[in-house]
Design an enzyme around this catalytic site. Structure first.
Site, PDB file in Angstrom:
ATOM      1  N   ARG A 100       0.836  -1.198   0.000  1.00  0.00           N
ATOM      2  CA  ARG A 100       0.000   0.000   0.000  1.00  0.00           C
ATOM      3  C   ARG A 100       0.876   1.256   0.000  1.00  0.00           C
ATOM      4  O   ARG A 100       0.541   2.244  -0.645  1.00  0.00           O
ATOM      5  CB  ARG A 100      -0.924  -0.033   1.224  1.00  0.00           C
ATOM      6  CG  ARG A 100      -2.011   0.999   1.182  1.00  0.00           C
ATOM      7  CD  ARG A 100      -3.088   0.690   2.181  1.00  0.00           C
ATOM      8  NE  ARG A 100      -2.606   0.770   3.550  1.00  0.00           N
ATOM      9  CZ  ARG A 100      -3.306   0.371   4.606  1.00  0.00           C
ATOM     10  NH1 ARG A 100      -4.519  -0.140   4.457  1.00  0.00           N
ATOM     11  NH2 ARG A 100      -2.825   0.477   5.822  1.00  0.00           N
ATOM     12  N   LYS A 201      -2.858   6.203   1.562  1.00  0.00           N
ATOM     13  CA  LYS A 201      -2.754   6.780   2.909  1.00  0.00           C
ATOM     14  C   LYS A 201      -1.885   8.038   2.858  1.00  0.00           C
ATOM     15  O   LYS A 201      -0.831   8.127   3.487  1.00  0.00           O
ATOM     16  CB  LYS A 201      -2.191   5.731   3.873  1.00  0.00           C
ATOM     17  CG  LYS A 201      -3.187   5.397   4.992  1.00  0.00           C
ATOM     18  CD  LYS A 201      -2.770   4.203   5.797  1.00  0.00           C
ATOM     19  CE  LYS A 201      -3.251   4.238   7.227  1.00  0.00           C
ATOM     20  NZ  LYS A 201      -4.690   4.062   7.416  1.00  0.00           N
ATOM     21  N   GLU A 237     -16.600   5.760   4.130  1.00  0.00           N
ATOM     22  CA  GLU A 237     -15.904   5.223   5.300  1.00  0.00           C
ATOM     23  C   GLU A 237     -15.817   6.285   6.371  1.00  0.00           C
ATOM     24  O   GLU A 237     -16.326   7.396   6.199  1.00  0.00           O
ATOM     25  CB  GLU A 237     -14.520   4.704   4.921  1.00  0.00           C
ATOM     26  CG  GLU A 237     -13.601   5.764   4.329  1.00  0.00           C
ATOM     27  CD  GLU A 237     -12.199   5.235   4.040  1.00  0.00           C
ATOM     28  OE1 GLU A 237     -11.709   4.378   4.786  1.00  0.00           O
ATOM     29  OE2 GLU A 237     -11.590   5.713   3.065  1.00  0.00           O
TER      30      GLU A 237
HETATM   31  C1  PLP Z   1      -5.789   3.310   7.657  1.00  0.00           C
HETATM   32  C2  PLP Z   1      -7.172   3.530   7.248  1.00  0.00           C
HETATM   33  C3  PLP Z   1      -8.120   2.495   7.229  1.00  0.00           C
HETATM   34  C4  PLP Z   1      -7.865   1.128   7.780  1.00  0.00           C
HETATM   35  O1  PLP Z   1      -6.847   0.432   7.159  1.00  0.00           O
HETATM   36  P1  PLP Z   1      -6.180  -0.811   7.898  1.00  0.00           P
HETATM   37  O2  PLP Z   1      -5.170  -1.287   6.929  1.00  0.00           O
HETATM   38  O3  PLP Z   1      -7.240  -1.802   8.145  1.00  0.00           O
HETATM   39  O4  PLP Z   1      -5.593  -0.286   9.159  1.00  0.00           O
HETATM   40  C5  PLP Z   1      -9.371   2.776   6.712  1.00  0.00           C
HETATM   41  N1  PLP Z   1      -9.704   4.014   6.282  1.00  0.00           N
HETATM   42  C6  PLP Z   1      -8.828   5.033   6.327  1.00  0.00           C
HETATM   43  C7  PLP Z   1      -9.262   6.356   5.831  1.00  0.00           C
HETATM   44  C8  PLP Z   1      -7.546   4.824   6.814  1.00  0.00           C
HETATM   45  O5  PLP Z   1      -6.681   5.834   6.861  1.00  0.00           O
END
Ligand code: PLP
Length: 359
Positions: A100, A201, A237
């Site tokens: 990622r 991210k 989300e």
């Molecule tokens: C980090 C994050 C997640 C969750 O990702 P994981 O890999 O399960 O920790 C979901 N949504 C957002 C906006 C995030 O920044």
């Protein structure tokens, strides 16, 4: 078992003193407890990352003209290390975080560490801070890798240098809630839009949600649920975790088509739900459907799997199933049992911290 009179046998507290840092494990929340060491590697534009260094945890020096400070050119990751009952330290699917970060780096024109270097660096960081991995059942060591644009560029451009840094902090629960989260649907602001950076991210995705989050928290909500920017009809989300709804035998979650962060927990929970016979659908989920669901839950490294107790949309407030009877409870224990080494990891998700190249 050695007799208690054995001169070599130390008392538990003496052994624990060396094995564990001085932390009040019972009081851990989701806040920074600085640990001893961090990992730092740098790479000039056009080159690739090579082995970094473990350094004492502390402030870093950076150019005032760096792309991270001026333009937010940066990515972060989040994963956890777990201490098992038989005292092994394990990390969960670090390859997924490495991939990622690579996808994010591609989007932001940055150089990312290779998968191998990423995983090795995470292992080194955990090993150096092993005393800070909480005792089993008391919490986890949260690991935060960063990839930031360093060096200096006055104009908007790829960074002349990228810094890969990892720090860690022991943590407890993200939300101090008993039954479930109280969410507020944000109908004013959007988190991401098609063609933007919602799917990676990127540091730039988080400061814009603070206003919504802060307002919601001030009125007693636990978190914000964002809607799609194109139609405001479908759910996306939360500020930092993914969402699922349950109705009958069907578990649904919005698709990762660019505006939703592809969570590692989301992917893992989908697989576990399928394993126990649920049908998992990745598709658009409307607000109307959300309001008619039987159960709603969130997933993320920090929140693990957390039930949603209520959702408020304008002046409508809906309550969902939580507690023992909830699917989220079952999925959470399936996942944490694997992570804590309580059940056998048949999926090859856990990586033990033992040896690593640079150590
Ligand atoms: C980090 C994050 C997640 C969750 O990702 P994981 O890999 O399960 O920790 C979901 N949504 C957002 C906006 C995030 O920044």
């Amino acid at each position: 078992m050695a007799p208690s009179s054995s001169p070599t046998l130390r008392t538990t507290s003496e052994a624990d003193e060396e094995k564990y840092a001085n932390v009040k494990w019972e009081e851990l929340g989701f806040a920074l407890t600085p640990t001893d060491y961090m990992y730092v590697a740098k790479c000039r534009q056009g080159e690739s990352f090579s082995q970094g260094k473990i350094l004492p945890y502390g402030d870093i020096s950076i150019s005032p003209c760096s792309p991270i400070l001026n333009y937010g050119q940066g990515l972060f990751e989040g994963l956890k290390a777990y201490r098992t009952e038989d005292d092994r330290v394990m990390i969960f699917r670090p390859d997924q975080n490495a991939l990622r970060m690579q996808a994010g780096a591609e989007r932001l024109c940055m150089t990312s560490p290779s998968l191998e270097l990423f995983v090795d660096a995470v292992k080194q960081t955990v090993l150096a801070n092993k005393k800070w991995v909480p005792p089993p059942g008391k919490g986890t060591l949260y690991i935060r890798p960063l990839l930031i644009g360093s060096g200096d560029t006055l104009g908007v451009a790829p960074a002349p240098e990228n810094t890969f840094l990892i720090y860690a902090s022991p943590v407890g629960d993200y939300h101090k809630v008993s039954s479930g989260l109280d969410l507020k649907v944000d109908h004013k602001h959007h988190r991401a839009h098609s063609g933007g950076t919602g799917g990676v991210k990127s540091c730039t995705n988080y400061s814009p949600v603070v206003k919504s989050l802060f307002e919601a928290k001030s009125s007693g909500f636990s978190d914000i649920l964002f809607l799609d920017a194109a139609t405001s009809r479908n759910i996306e989300e939360l500020s930092a975790c993914n969402i699922f709804i349950v109705k009958g035998n069907i578990v649904s979650t919005p698709p990762t088509s660019g505006t939703i962060l592809p969570g590692v927990t989301r992917k893992s929970i989908s697989e576990l739900a399928r394993d126990i016979g649920y049908q998992v659908q990745e598709r658009d989920v409307s607000v109307d459907e959300l309001l008619e669901a039987e159960e709603v839950f969130c997933t993320g490294t920090a929140v693990v799997v957390t039930a949603v107790e209520t959702v408020t949309f304008h002046d409508k407030k809906v309550k969902y199933r939580t507690g023992e009877a909830a699917l989220s409870r079952k999925l959470r224990s399936m996942l944490t049992n694997i992570q804590m080494g309580i059940v056998e990891d048949k999926k090859g998700w856990m990586v033990e911290i033992d040896r690593c190249q640079g150590w």
